[in-house]
Design a protein around this motif. Sequence first.
Motif, PDB file in Angstrom:
ATOM      1  N   GLN A 145       1.114   3.531   1.955  1.00 21.50           N
ATOM      2  CA  GLN A 145       0.953   4.124   3.286  1.00 21.50           C
ATOM      3  C   GLN A 145       2.044   5.139   3.644  1.00 21.50           C
ATOM      4  O   GLN A 145       1.765   6.275   3.993  1.00 21.50           O
ATOM      5  CB  GLN A 145       0.924   3.011   4.340  1.00 21.50           C
ATOM      6  CG  GLN A 145       0.778   3.507   5.774  1.00 21.50           C
ATOM      7  CD  GLN A 145      -0.607   4.069   6.039  1.00 21.50           C
ATOM      8  OE1 GLN A 145      -1.603   3.554   5.535  1.00 21.50           O
ATOM      9  NE2 GLN A 145      -0.690   5.115   6.825  1.00 21.50           N
ATOM     10  N   GLY A 192      -6.055   9.298   7.057  1.00 19.87           N
ATOM     11  CA  GLY A 192      -6.536   8.930   5.729  1.00 19.87           C
ATOM     12  C   GLY A 192      -7.262   7.613   5.736  1.00 19.87           C
ATOM     13  O   GLY A 192      -7.689   7.113   6.788  1.00 19.87           O
ATOM     14  N   ILE A 193      -7.382   7.083   4.553  1.00 18.78           N
ATOM     15  CA  ILE A 193      -8.157   5.855   4.386  1.00 18.78           C
ATOM     16  C   ILE A 193      -7.763   5.225   3.061  1.00 18.78           C
ATOM     17  O   ILE A 193      -7.205   5.897   2.186  1.00 18.78           O
ATOM     18  CB  ILE A 193      -9.674   6.172   4.396  1.00 18.78           C
ATOM     19  CG1 ILE A 193     -10.527   4.915   4.598  1.00 18.78           C
ATOM     20  CG2 ILE A 193     -10.095   6.880   3.106  1.00 18.78           C
ATOM     21  CD1 ILE A 193     -11.983   5.202   4.954  1.00 18.78           C
ATOM     22  N   ALA A 194      -8.053   3.941   2.905  1.00 13.17           N
ATOM     23  CA  ALA A 194      -7.967   3.296   1.587  1.00 13.17           C
ATOM     24  C   ALA A 194      -9.196   2.422   1.409  1.00 13.17           C
ATOM     25  O   ALA A 194      -9.618   1.742   2.351  1.00 13.17           O
ATOM     26  CB  ALA A 194      -6.690   2.469   1.474  1.00 13.17           C
ATOM     27  N   ASN A 218      -2.734  -1.046  11.770  1.00 13.98           N
ATOM     28  CA  ASN A 218      -1.741  -0.220  11.103  1.00 13.98           C
ATOM     29  C   ASN A 218      -0.831   0.387  12.171  1.00 13.98           C
ATOM     30  O   ASN A 218      -1.324   1.052  13.081  1.00 13.98           O
ATOM     31  CB  ASN A 218      -2.499   0.892  10.343  1.00 13.98           C
ATOM     32  CG  ASN A 218      -1.616   1.670   9.410  1.00 13.98           C
ATOM     33  OD1 ASN A 218      -0.424   1.829   9.646  1.00 13.98           O
ATOM     34  ND2 ASN A 218      -2.210   2.157   8.339  1.00 13.98           N
ATOM     35  N   GLN A 263      -6.536   0.168  -4.849  1.00 16.25           N
ATOM     36  CA  GLN A 263      -7.118   0.936  -3.748  1.00 16.25           C
ATOM     37  C   GLN A 263      -7.404   2.358  -4.208  1.00 16.25           C
ATOM     38  O   GLN A 263      -6.659   2.918  -4.998  1.00 16.25           O
ATOM     39  CB  GLN A 263      -6.114   1.047  -2.583  1.00 16.25           C
ATOM     40  CG  GLN A 263      -5.927  -0.205  -1.775  1.00 16.25           C
ATOM     41  CD  GLN A 263      -5.034   0.033  -0.553  1.00 16.25           C
ATOM     42  OE1 GLN A 263      -4.311   1.027  -0.467  1.00 16.25           O
ATOM     43  NE2 GLN A 263      -5.068  -0.897   0.377  1.00 16.25           N
ATOM     44  N   GLY A 300     -10.625   1.074   5.042  1.00 18.75           N
ATOM     45  CA  GLY A 300     -10.202   1.296   6.411  1.00 18.75           C
ATOM     46  C   GLY A 300      -9.120   2.347   6.449  1.00 18.75           C
ATOM     47  O   GLY A 300      -8.409   2.549   5.459  1.00 18.75           O
ATOM     48  N   GLY A 301      -9.044   3.033   7.568  1.00 15.58           N
ATOM     49  CA  GLY A 301      -8.012   4.045   7.707  1.00 15.58           C
ATOM     50  C   GLY A 301      -7.926   4.503   9.143  1.00 15.58           C
ATOM     51  O   GLY A 301      -8.554   3.920  10.039  1.00 15.58           O
ATOM     52  N   SER A 302      -7.144   5.566   9.346  1.00 21.18           N
ATOM     53  CA  SER A 302      -6.981   6.056  10.715  1.00 21.18           C
ATOM     54  C   SER A 302      -6.363   7.439  10.711  1.00 21.18           C
ATOM     55  O   SER A 302      -5.868   7.915   9.691  1.00 21.18           O
ATOM     56  CB  SER A 302      -6.070   5.108  11.511  1.00 21.18           C
ATOM     57  OG  SER A 302      -4.797   5.049  10.929  1.00 21.18           O
ATOM     58  N   LYS A 334       2.201   8.226   1.299  1.00 19.48           N
ATOM     59  CA  LYS A 334       1.135   9.234   1.416  1.00 19.48           C
ATOM     60  C   LYS A 334       1.320  10.052   2.684  1.00 19.48           C
ATOM     61  O   LYS A 334       1.045  11.251   2.700  1.00 19.48           O
ATOM     62  CB  LYS A 334      -0.258   8.602   1.329  1.00 19.48           C
ATOM     63  CG  LYS A 334      -0.706   7.723   2.460  1.00 19.48           C
ATOM     64  CD  LYS A 334      -2.187   7.362   2.244  1.00 19.48           C
ATOM     65  CE  LYS A 334      -2.667   6.293   3.188  1.00 19.48           C
ATOM     66  NZ  LYS A 334      -4.092   5.995   3.027  1.00 19.48           N
ATOM     67  N   ARG A 376       0.311  -7.870  -2.783  1.00 17.62           N
ATOM     68  CA  ARG A 376       0.524  -8.658  -1.563  1.00 17.62           C
ATOM     69  C   ARG A 376       0.629 -10.115  -1.964  1.00 17.62           C
ATOM     70  O   ARG A 376      -0.255 -10.648  -2.632  1.00 17.62           O
ATOM     71  CB  ARG A 376      -0.633  -8.445  -0.573  1.00 17.62           C
ATOM     72  CG  ARG A 376      -0.715  -6.980  -0.154  1.00 17.62           C
ATOM     73  CD  ARG A 376      -1.796  -6.661   0.854  1.00 17.62           C
ATOM     74  NE  ARG A 376      -1.887  -5.204   0.966  1.00 17.62           N
ATOM     75  CZ  ARG A 376      -2.755  -4.555   1.741  1.00 17.62           C
ATOM     76  NH1 ARG A 376      -3.618  -5.223   2.490  1.00 17.62           N
ATOM     77  NH2 ARG A 376      -2.765  -3.233   1.781  1.00 17.62           N
ATOM     78  N   ALA A 421       0.892  -1.173   0.000  1.00 13.80           N
ATOM     79  CA  ALA A 421       0.000   0.000   0.000  1.00 13.80           C
ATOM     80  C   ALA A 421       0.927   1.220   0.000  1.00 13.80           C
ATOM     81  O   ALA A 421       2.074   1.124   0.437  1.00 13.80           O
ATOM     82  CB  ALA A 421      -0.890   0.011   1.244  1.00 13.80           C
ATOM     83  N   ASP A 423      -6.754   5.401  -2.505  1.00 16.64           N
ATOM     84  CA  ASP A 423      -5.941   5.713  -1.342  1.00 16.64           C
ATOM     85  C   ASP A 423      -5.983   7.219  -1.136  1.00 16.64           C
ATOM     86  O   ASP A 423      -5.801   7.975  -2.090  1.00 16.64           O
ATOM     87  CB  ASP A 423      -4.502   5.250  -1.633  1.00 16.64           C
ATOM     88  CG  ASP A 423      -3.646   5.255  -0.399  1.00 16.64           C
ATOM     89  OD1 ASP A 423      -4.112   4.771   0.641  1.00 16.64           O
ATOM     90  OD2 ASP A 423      -2.498   5.755  -0.477  1.00 16.64           O
ATOM     91  N   ARG A 439      -3.158   9.362  12.037  1.00 13.01           N
ATOM     92  CA  ARG A 439      -1.812   8.807  12.252  1.00 13.01           C
ATOM     93  C   ARG A 439      -1.110   9.477  13.427  1.00 13.01           C
ATOM     94  O   ARG A 439      -1.455  10.600  13.812  1.00 13.01           O
ATOM     95  CB  ARG A 439      -0.959   9.007  11.004  1.00 13.01           C
ATOM     96  CG  ARG A 439      -1.688   8.905   9.686  1.00 13.01           C
ATOM     97  CD  ARG A 439      -2.286   7.541   9.431  1.00 13.01           C
ATOM     98  NE  ARG A 439      -2.914   7.511   8.102  1.00 13.01           N
ATOM     99  CZ  ARG A 439      -3.617   6.489   7.637  1.00 13.01           C
ATOM    100  NH1 ARG A 439      -3.822   5.408   8.374  1.00 13.01           N
ATOM    101  NH2 ARG A 439      -4.141   6.539   6.435  1.00 13.01           N
TER     102      ARG A 439
HETATM  103  N1  ASP Z   1      -2.763   1.703   4.085  1.00  9.26           N
HETATM  104  C1  ASP Z   1      -3.894   1.094   4.746  1.00  9.26           C
HETATM  105  C2  ASP Z   1      -4.216  -0.242   4.094  1.00  9.26           C
HETATM  106  O1  ASP Z   1      -3.760  -0.518   2.995  1.00  9.26           O
HETATM  107  C3  ASP Z   1      -5.095   1.954   4.690  1.00  9.26           C
HETATM  108  C4  ASP Z   1      -4.959   3.245   5.446  1.00  9.26           C
HETATM  109  O2  ASP Z   1      -4.852   3.213   6.686  1.00  9.26           O
HETATM  110  O3  ASP Z   1      -5.015   4.306   4.810  1.00  9.26           O
HETATM  111  O4  ASP Z   1      -4.951  -1.035   4.654  1.00  9.26           O
END
Ligand code: ASP
Length: 486
Positions: free
Chosen positions: A197, A428-430, A345, A233, A383-385, A200, A219, A195, A235, A387
């Motif tokens: 992550q 953020g989120i993806a 994460n 994604q 899902g995201g959060s 970004k 993956r 990702a 993203d 940071r």
């Molecule tokens: N990078 C995370 C994932 O791929 C998503 C995120 O937290 O933005 O699951």
Amino acid sequence: MERTLIRDIPTKEGEEIILKGWVDTRRDHGKLIFIDLRDRTGIAQVVLKDAVEHAGDIRNEDVIELRGSVKARPEGMVNEKLPNHLGHYEVQASAFSFLNRRAGEGLPVPLEGDGYDVNEEVRMQYRYVDLRRARLQKNLRNRSKATQFIRNFLAERDFTEVETPILTKSTPEGARDYLVPSRLYHGKFYALPQAPQQYKQLLMVAGLERYFQIARCFRDEDTRGDRQPEFTQLDLEMSFVAREDVMALNEELLIALVETLYPGKRIQEKPFPRLSYTDVVKKYGTDRPDLRADKNDPNLLAFAWIIDFPFFERVPPVRPERSRGMSPSTDSPQTSKEVWTFTHNPFSAPKPEFMADLLAGKNVGDILTSQYDVVLNGWEIGGGSIRNHESRALEAVFNILGFTAERIKANFGHMLEALSLGAPPHGGIAWGLDRVVMLLENEPNIREVIAFPKTGDGRDPMMDSPSEVEKEQLEELGLEIKKKKR
Ligand code: ASP
């Protein structure tokens, strides 16, 4: 004369036109041959006299060009089932030519029907033929519309689309990495990103404030219906936001996407319910519950946010593969049988009220993360959060995970340094874009909405991939292949 697209036939009654496309079907009626001609815009009925030269040789999936005049079909011959009133017209052809003739007796993949029951190996080997079926054409076109919609929506809200590297670095994140050997640095490898992550987040440090990307992720996991070695994604990452800001923007985007492009669908509850992890697990036994009131309704969409996940969980020290999250530490000085890993994460911030415990490494099992997952009809679609934007907080996470100082520096030194050089608060989120499109198109798995997916066991029978490479290529890379022991 210019080519006419099939969708424009109804505007050309009485006119002479040229059509180009594929022969969908051919039916013979005495001296008349009926052809359904297909182009990217529709299907038209064409009538040819068998006296037209070579008309008798036409076979389905031949590519042809023809000239003819547009006539209204006699009443009683009208086909109301065709879209755009096409069933009210036919083209009486006076001449045609082959642009390319299809080889072979039959098609390698039958195109009648929806194709679900055709052997997957054959569908993938002849994917370019399989993709001609109406269902897959619709899936690809609607996927493109969804992507375009997302791009416009975010661009209007001041997001910048940025591409991040595909050749990157192996870090001990959730799944197994795909590795790319370096020719210039023997023994060293790039990794394909699981990702974007870290990139970004680094874009937030760089001051972009609002980033998105339709990003390919890789993956190396065992494939399943909703898993592919590579997937897409949406993203995104935003600066100066709290959890609710990211959730609200994504909720607005999901609702606008559905209501604009899928007006036949009904969203069960707006705003989306926000449910705590503990409550849903207690009530439904899963953190991605199917909340539909009527599970037989293919047009009902039950979105929900799941929040308040525990940040850490205890696991055995070595676990070879996880669907997400970083492999638990194996260099932990802890001697206990179990170590802490994170549930989602490592870059997530705890909920603000747990920051003191995180920094002190206290009450680790009780710390809740700022993570939010969005679920739809029993699937996790994103899902995201928020940071950790301060390096000491991220460092505290790695300490709880039991990483040695050397490992933290080797794997995440650049992140810790970046966070100490003016990182704004960000989150953020993806979304799993394949999954979102799959659900909106009522498809059973993501392979039906990906142009060239791998088979269930990770192969591409059309390109014959993965495949062996030349000895010289291995030598250039300084690699030797060990024969597999049988
Ligand atoms: N990078 C995370 C994932 O791929 C998503 C995120 O937290 O933005 O699951």
